[in-house]
Design a protein around this motif. Structure first.
Motif, mmCIF file in Angstrom:
data_model
loop_
_atom_site.group_PDB
_atom_site.id
_atom_site.type_symbol
_atom_site.label_atom_id
_atom_site.label_comp_id
_atom_site.label_asym_id
_atom_site.label_seq_id
_atom_site.Cartn_x
_atom_site.Cartn_y
_atom_site.Cartn_z
ATOM 1 N N GLN A 23 -60.062 52.903 -39.178
ATOM 2 C CA GLN A 23 -61.284 53.083 -39.956
ATOM 3 C C GLN A 23 -62.499 52.823 -39.055
ATOM 4 O O GLN A 23 -62.370 52.238 -37.998
ATOM 5 C CB GLN A 23 -61.310 52.163 -41.188
ATOM 6 N N ASP A 24 -63.655 53.277 -39.509
ATOM 7 C CA ASP A 24 -64.860 53.164 -38.702
ATOM 8 C C ASP A 24 -65.703 51.937 -39.027
ATOM 9 O O ASP A 24 -66.808 51.813 -38.527
ATOM 10 C CB ASP A 24 -65.720 54.420 -38.864
ATOM 11 N N GLU A 25 -65.213 51.055 -39.860
ATOM 12 C CA GLU A 25 -65.964 49.849 -40.185
ATOM 13 C C GLU A 25 -66.049 48.950 -38.957
ATOM 14 O O GLU A 25 -65.085 48.803 -38.216
ATOM 15 C CB GLU A 25 -65.294 49.073 -41.314
ATOM 16 N N ILE A 26 -67.206 48.326 -38.785
ATOM 17 C CA ILE A 26 -67.400 47.428 -37.652
ATOM 18 C C ILE A 26 -67.657 46.031 -38.186
ATOM 19 O O ILE A 26 -68.359 45.837 -39.180
ATOM 20 C CB ILE A 26 -68.563 47.918 -36.778
ATOM 21 N N PHE A 27 -67.059 45.056 -37.509
ATOM 22 C CA PHE A 27 -67.168 43.656 -37.887
ATOM 23 C C PHE A 27 -67.679 42.849 -36.699
ATOM 24 O O PHE A 27 -67.554 43.265 -35.554
ATOM 25 C CB PHE A 27 -65.797 43.099 -38.292
ATOM 26 N N LEU B 160 -63.878 37.415 -39.664
ATOM 27 C CA LEU B 160 -64.579 38.663 -39.400
ATOM 28 C C LEU B 160 -65.649 38.850 -40.462
ATOM 29 O O LEU B 160 -65.384 38.701 -41.657
ATOM 30 C CB LEU B 160 -63.628 39.858 -39.451
ATOM 31 N N TYR B 161 -66.868 39.176 -40.012
ATOM 32 C CA TYR B 161 -67.981 39.438 -40.909
ATOM 33 C C TYR B 161 -68.349 40.918 -40.817
ATOM 34 O O TYR B 161 -68.451 41.460 -39.721
ATOM 35 C CB TYR B 161 -69.203 38.601 -40.527
ATOM 36 N N PRO B 162 -68.583 41.587 -41.950
ATOM 37 C CA PRO B 162 -68.987 42.996 -41.901
ATOM 38 C C PRO B 162 -70.333 43.137 -41.189
ATOM 39 O O PRO B 162 -71.214 42.302 -41.329
ATOM 40 C CB PRO B 162 -69.111 43.393 -43.370
ATOM 41 N N LEU B 163 -70.460 44.214 -40.450
ATOM 42 C CA LEU B 163 -71.671 44.492 -39.691
ATOM 43 C C LEU B 163 -72.097 45.918 -40.027
ATOM 44 O O LEU B 163 -71.320 46.856 -39.852
ATOM 45 C CB LEU B 163 -71.374 44.362 -38.196
ATOM 46 N N GLU B 164 -73.303 46.055 -40.557
ATOM 47 C CA GLU B 164 -73.787 47.383 -40.931
ATOM 48 C C GLU B 164 -75.227 47.536 -40.459
ATOM 49 O O GLU B 164 -76.085 46.729 -40.798
ATOM 50 C CB GLU B 164 -73.704 47.563 -42.441
ATOM 51 N N HIS B 165 -75.458 48.547 -39.628
ATOM 52 C CA HIS B 165 -76.782 48.819 -39.071
ATOM 53 C C HIS B 165 -77.329 47.592 -38.333
ATOM 54 O O HIS B 165 -78.526 47.287 -38.420
ATOM 55 C CB HIS B 165 -77.754 49.276 -40.148
ATOM 56 N N GLY B 166 -76.451 46.869 -37.659
ATOM 57 C CA GLY B 166 -76.867 45.704 -36.881
ATOM 58 C C GLY B 166 -77.090 44.441 -37.686
ATOM 59 O O GLY B 166 -77.509 43.423 -37.151
ATOM 60 N N ILE B 167 -76.820 44.473 -38.972
ATOM 61 C CA ILE B 167 -77.010 43.302 -39.832
ATOM 62 C C ILE B 167 -75.651 42.713 -40.177
ATOM 63 O O ILE B 167 -74.773 43.407 -40.687
ATOM 64 C CB ILE B 167 -77.757 43.682 -41.127
ATOM 65 N N LYS B 168 -75.483 41.420 -39.895
ATOM 66 C CA LYS B 168 -74.237 40.719 -40.220
ATOM 67 C C LYS B 168 -74.355 40.143 -41.624
ATOM 68 O O LYS B 168 -75.324 39.479 -41.951
ATOM 69 C CB LYS B 168 -73.997 39.595 -39.211
ATOM 70 N N TYR B 169 -73.344 40.420 -42.456
ATOM 71 C CA TYR B 169 -73.319 39.921 -43.822
ATOM 72 C C TYR B 169 -72.455 38.664 -43.887
ATOM 73 O O TYR B 169 -71.230 38.734 -43.804
ATOM 74 C CB TYR B 169 -72.796 40.999 -44.776
ATOM 75 N N ASP B 170 -73.111 37.514 -44.040
ATOM 76 C CA ASP B 170 -72.416 36.224 -44.066
ATOM 77 C C ASP B 170 -71.789 35.904 -45.420
ATOM 78 O O ASP B 170 -70.980 34.989 -45.519
ATOM 79 C CB ASP B 170 -73.383 35.086 -43.708
#
Length: 80
Positions: A26-30, A44-54
């Motif tokens: 998959q293309d999800e980045i963490f 592992l924390y999701p990372l979307e558009h350079g923002i880490k979701y804690d």
């Protein structure tokens, strides 16, 4: 996350906090967090558009990371 090279995880020494991790299928980045010895895995924390979701995280074992995930390639230049 364009123009980033992801490579296979070969050794636990590659697993440093803050590294970018991507699933092979998959293309999800963490973003890799710290190792939790009590849970025997890495956070592992999701990372979307350079923002880490804690507010959401996943615990993944080292074996699963090596099998199912890729790590962002090193940016260090090798002197010739």
């Amino acid at each position: 996350m364009k123009n980033t090279n992801f490579e296979q995880i070969l050794d636990a020494y590659q697993l440093v906090s803050g590294a970018k991790i991507k699933g092979k299928k998959q293309d999800e980045i963490f973003e890799l967090g710290i190792y939790d010895a009590l849970k025997r895995g890495y956070t592992l924390y999701p990372l979307e558009h350079g923002i880490k979701y804690d507010d959401f995280s996943v615990i993944v074992s080292e074996k699963e990371l090596k099998t199912n995930f890729l790590i962002e390639g090193s940016k260090a230049a090798i002197a010739a």
